[in-house]
Write an enzyme that holds these catalytic residues in place. Structure first.
Site, PDB file in Angstrom:
ATOM      1  N   TYR A  14      65.572 102.712  50.028  1.00 48.01           N
ATOM      2  CA  TYR A  14      65.739 101.268  49.852  1.00 48.01           C
ATOM      3  C   TYR A  14      67.102 100.876  49.282  1.00 48.01           C
ATOM      4  CZ  TYR A  14      60.744 101.461  50.581  1.00 48.01           C
ATOM      5  OH  TYR A  14      59.507 101.699  51.115  1.00 48.01           O
ATOM      6  N   HIS A  19      66.387  93.432  49.573  1.00 44.29           N
ATOM      7  CA  HIS A  19      65.439  93.319  48.465  1.00 44.29           C
ATOM      8  C   HIS A  19      65.980  93.958  47.188  1.00 44.29           C
ATOM      9  CE1 HIS A  19      61.611  91.523  47.910  1.00 44.29           C
ATOM     10  NE2 HIS A  19      60.835  92.573  48.044  1.00 44.29           N
ATOM     11  N   TYR A  61      58.538 100.279  42.071  1.00 43.36           N
ATOM     12  CA  TYR A  61      58.551  99.577  43.351  1.00 43.36           C
ATOM     13  C   TYR A  61      58.308  98.098  43.066  1.00 43.36           C
ATOM     14  CZ  TYR A  61      58.927 103.983  45.743  1.00 43.36           C
ATOM     15  OH  TYR A  61      59.385 105.203  46.169  1.00 43.36           O
ATOM     16  N   ASN A  63      56.508  95.532  44.050  1.00 46.21           N
ATOM     17  CA  ASN A  63      55.237  94.836  43.846  1.00 46.21           C
ATOM     18  C   ASN A  63      54.601  95.106  42.486  1.00 46.21           C
ATOM     19  OD1 ASN A  63      55.795  94.131  46.453  1.00 46.21           O
ATOM     20  ND2 ASN A  63      53.979  95.074  47.340  1.00 46.21           N
ATOM     21  N   ASN A 107      57.085  89.096  45.736  1.00 44.76           N
ATOM     22  CA  ASN A 107      56.074  89.961  45.127  1.00 44.76           C
ATOM     23  C   ASN A 107      56.488  90.539  43.779  1.00 44.76           C
ATOM     24  OD1 ASN A 107      54.075  89.599  47.074  1.00 44.76           O
ATOM     25  ND2 ASN A 107      54.976  91.155  48.394  1.00 44.76           N
TER      26      ASN A 107
END
Length: 186
Positions: A14, A19, A61, A63, A107
């Protein structure tokens, strides 16, 4: 003491995705200050303490970001919380600030709101909308977007440096808000 959180997802998969704007901006700030992050298993986050600021990158992460934020808040008891995050409702090149309010479907913010409350400052970095929300936010910036992204991330980093020195959210908001996409010279 102020807790300054950059949101993103851990692992190389990522790295530098839309994000991960919060991670990238905090990484740039810490690098410029000639500091480094240290992993804290207790908070499942990378931490860096500078002056009366705790800089935090949750390693849960996106969320589950609220878990690291809550753990760190409970331990350090900061008076203020500022979250740096991507916002797909804003075009690339726009930087906005907010005090409290809704999570806009983000999120990471939902997790923080659920576990901590929604009473915190936000530095929102526009990443533009794309087709397929998940695919878009987890994608890297296109080559033609890189110059604008780099300029905006630099602008956001400078806003954070100003905030660290001034402790004045309203002054930062007035000085660094970009309502229209930043213009860069080719």
């Amino acid at each position: 003491m102020t807790l300054l959180v950059g949101l993103g997802n851990p692992t190389l998969r990522y790295a530098h995705t839309r994000h991960n704007a919060g991670f990238d901006i905090l990484d740039s700030l810490v690098s410029e200050l000639d500091l480094s992050f240290t992993f804290s298993p207790k908070h499942n986050a990378c931490l860096c303490v500078y002056k009366d600021f705790i800089l935090l990158k949750p390693q849960t992460y996106m969320n589950l970001s609220g878990e690291s934020v809550l753990s760190t808040k409970n331990f350090y008891k900061p008076k203020e919380l500022l979250i740096v995050h991507d916002d797909l409702d804003l075009p690339l090149g726009v930087v906005r600030f907010k005090n409290g309010g809704g999570n806009g479907g983000h999120n990471g913010l939902k997790s923080i709101d659920l576990l901590c409350s929604n009473s915190y400052y936000r530095l929102r970095v526009g990443i533009s909308k794309g087709i397929g929300v998940i695919e878009h936010v987890l994608s890297k910036f296109h080559k033609n977007e890189e110059p604008l992204k780099n300029a905006v991330f630099e602008h956001a980093k400078n806003a954070l440096k100003f905030f660290i020195e001034s402790h004045d959210f309203n002054a930062m908001q007035n000085r660094f808000t970009l309502k229209k996409p930043l213009k860069i010279e080719s």
